[in-house]
Write a protein that holds these residues in place. Structure first.
Motif, short mmCIF file in Angstrom:
data_model
loop_
_atom_site.label_atom_id
_atom_site.label_comp_id
_atom_site.label_asym_id
_atom_site.label_seq_id
_atom_site.Cartn_x
_atom_site.Cartn_y
_atom_site.Cartn_z
N GLY A 81 0.81 -1.19 0.00
CA GLY A 81 0.00 0.00 0.00
C GLY A 81 0.85 1.26 0.00
N VAL A 82 0.48 2.23 -0.82
CA VAL A 82 1.19 3.50 -0.91
C VAL A 82 0.21 4.63 -0.58
N GLY A 83 0.55 5.46 0.40
CA GLY A 83 -0.32 6.56 0.78
C GLY A 83 -0.31 7.65 -0.28
N LEU A 84 -1.46 8.13 -0.67
CA LEU A 84 -1.55 9.17 -1.68
C LEU A 84 -1.56 10.57 -1.08
N ASN A 85 -2.31 10.75 0.01
CA ASN A 85 -2.36 12.07 0.62
C ASN A 85 -1.82 12.07 2.05
N HIS A 86 -1.00 11.04 2.35
CA HIS A 86 -0.36 10.97 3.66
C HIS A 86 0.84 10.03 3.54
N ASP A 87 1.75 10.13 4.48
CA ASP A 87 2.95 9.28 4.50
C ASP A 87 2.79 8.25 5.61
N PRO A 88 2.49 7.00 5.28
CA PRO A 88 2.26 5.99 6.32
C PRO A 88 3.50 5.63 7.12
N SER A 89 4.69 6.02 6.63
CA SER A 89 5.91 5.71 7.39
C SER A 89 6.11 6.66 8.56
#
Length: 393
Positions: free
Chosen positions: A151-159
């Motif tokens: 999964g890649v966050g589009l409007n946020h950085d999950p890291s």
């Protein structure tokens, strides 16, 4: 400046057949959309473009002008733009005097209101844009699947540490309700998003109706909507009589069963006040029931109403009563709350339904009240008839 509204509405629908004329809270989707357009202070004319005669008839009922769309522009792959271009290039009044701005509305956005149309047009003019679209705030966290399947966050950085929703940069979701375009640029581009396109946030919902699940969601959302019907002067007959069903009009359909097996109901005192005002103006009153009900008989006596009943055919009983009273059908107003009332409602000069009546009953009614059954329906009707001068003198 000439501004007109267009509502493309195909007869065929893959996801939800017949949706454009299906009543939501008593009003067909195309009717709701026409009413929103007609209520705008900018829009001078409203056009419904369709391949369906039934849709066009409903649109005309609510005040739109009909444009029959050719079959080649009515299939499931036909774009809304093609219908809009056909309208602009083939409707005589628009060919002889082209509009400056076209407002495009969709029946699938049933919560569109006149002020939403006004907001979009105002923004288009104020910001000197070429096109404008209605949107709603969307503060969700969006993802997509990356090349490696993660999964890649589009409007946020999950890291990073999870941010608050209110700290995410403003994002908007197109709600499919209102589009406004300057006509020359639209015709040149053939696209609703032509030239400088601006977003106009509106106080509405993102719900669009394309499937049965969408419909269920819309019905749940709209349950609290007090949607009042409207009357034009030409629809205001001189009335001499008011006929009402009992259950669902005088009551909310609730029955209390007492310990001794007897039944009781709750009625509204304000209804007595309303009917007294009608009696004082010479109105004839009839309570028409499906089967004889001792509670209804007592209530009718209390309200100085005639009481009649017929298990299978209310229409036959009403017709006999009408003949004996020397009334024309156009002189009778009927308040119904059940499928058994439909024939009577269609025959009378004015048909009325409480807000919580079944959808089919509200779709038949000329007026849908703000009041629900048992919550002062008769008082509201009395105020309506008196205020509008609809009682024969």
């Amino acid at each position: 400046m000439k501004i007109v509204a267009a509502i493309p509405a195909r007869g065929g629908s893959v996801g939800l057949p017949g949706k454009n004329i299906r009543p939501l809270n008593g009003i067909p989707l195309v009717g709701r959309t026409v009413r929103a357009a007609r209520g705008s202070r900018f829009v001078s004319e409203v056009f419904v473009s369709s391949d369906s005669a039934e849709i066009l008839t409903v649109g005309e009922k609510y005040g739109a002008k009909s444009v029959l769309r050719p079959a080649e522009l009515s299939g499931p792959t036909a774009s809304s733009e093609s219908a809009l271009i056909h309208l602009l290039q083939n409707e005589p009044s628009l060919v002889s005097e082209p509009p400056d701005i076209l407002v495009f509305l969709q029946c699938t956005a049933p919560f569109t209101q006149a002020h939403h149309v006004d907001h979009v047009v105002e923004a288009l003019l104020a910001k000197e844009a070429t096109s404008a679209i209605s949107v709603v705030d969307d503060h969700g966290f969006y993802w997509e699947v990356g090349p490696n399947g993660e999964g890649v966050g589009l409007n946020h950085d999950p890291s990073k540490q999870r941010v608050r929703r209110q700290d995410i940069s403003a994002r908007y979701r197109e709600n499919g309700a209102v589009y406004a375009m300057r006509v020359p640029e639209f015709l040149e581009a053939g696209n609703r998003y032509c030239g400088k396109t601006i977003l106009v946030p509106v106080d509405s919902t993102w719900i669009e109706i394309d499937t049965s699940q969408d419909w269920d969601m819309a019905e749940a959302f709209i349950r609290s909507e007090p949607f009042t019907g409207f009357l034009t002067e030409t629809e205001t007959p001189p009335l001499r009589a008011l006929v009402t069903a009992f259950a669902g009009v005088h009551t909310d359909n609730t029955i209390f069963v007492n310990r001794d097996g007897t039944e009781s109901i709750v009625c509204n005192r304000y209804d007595e006040i309303g009917l007294d005002r009608l009696l004082g103006r010479g109105m004839l009153l009839l309570m028409l029931d499906r089967e004889e009900d001792s509670l209804a008989v007592q209530r009718a006596r209390k309200l100085a109403m005639d009481y009649k009943h017929h298990l299978f055919d209310k229409m036959e009983t009403l017709s006999d009563w009408r003949d004996k009273k020397g009334l024309d059908w156009s002189e009778i107003a009927y308040i119904g709350a059940d499928i058994a009332d439909l024939d009577c409602m269609k025959a009378c000069g004015l048909s009325i339904a409480p807000r919580n009546a079944p959808a089919e009953v509200k779709a038949t009614a000329t007026v849908v009240l703000e009041s629900a059954g048992g919550a002062g329906v008769l008082n509201e009707v009395a105020e309506l008839l008196i205020a509008r001068g609809m009682i024969a003198v």
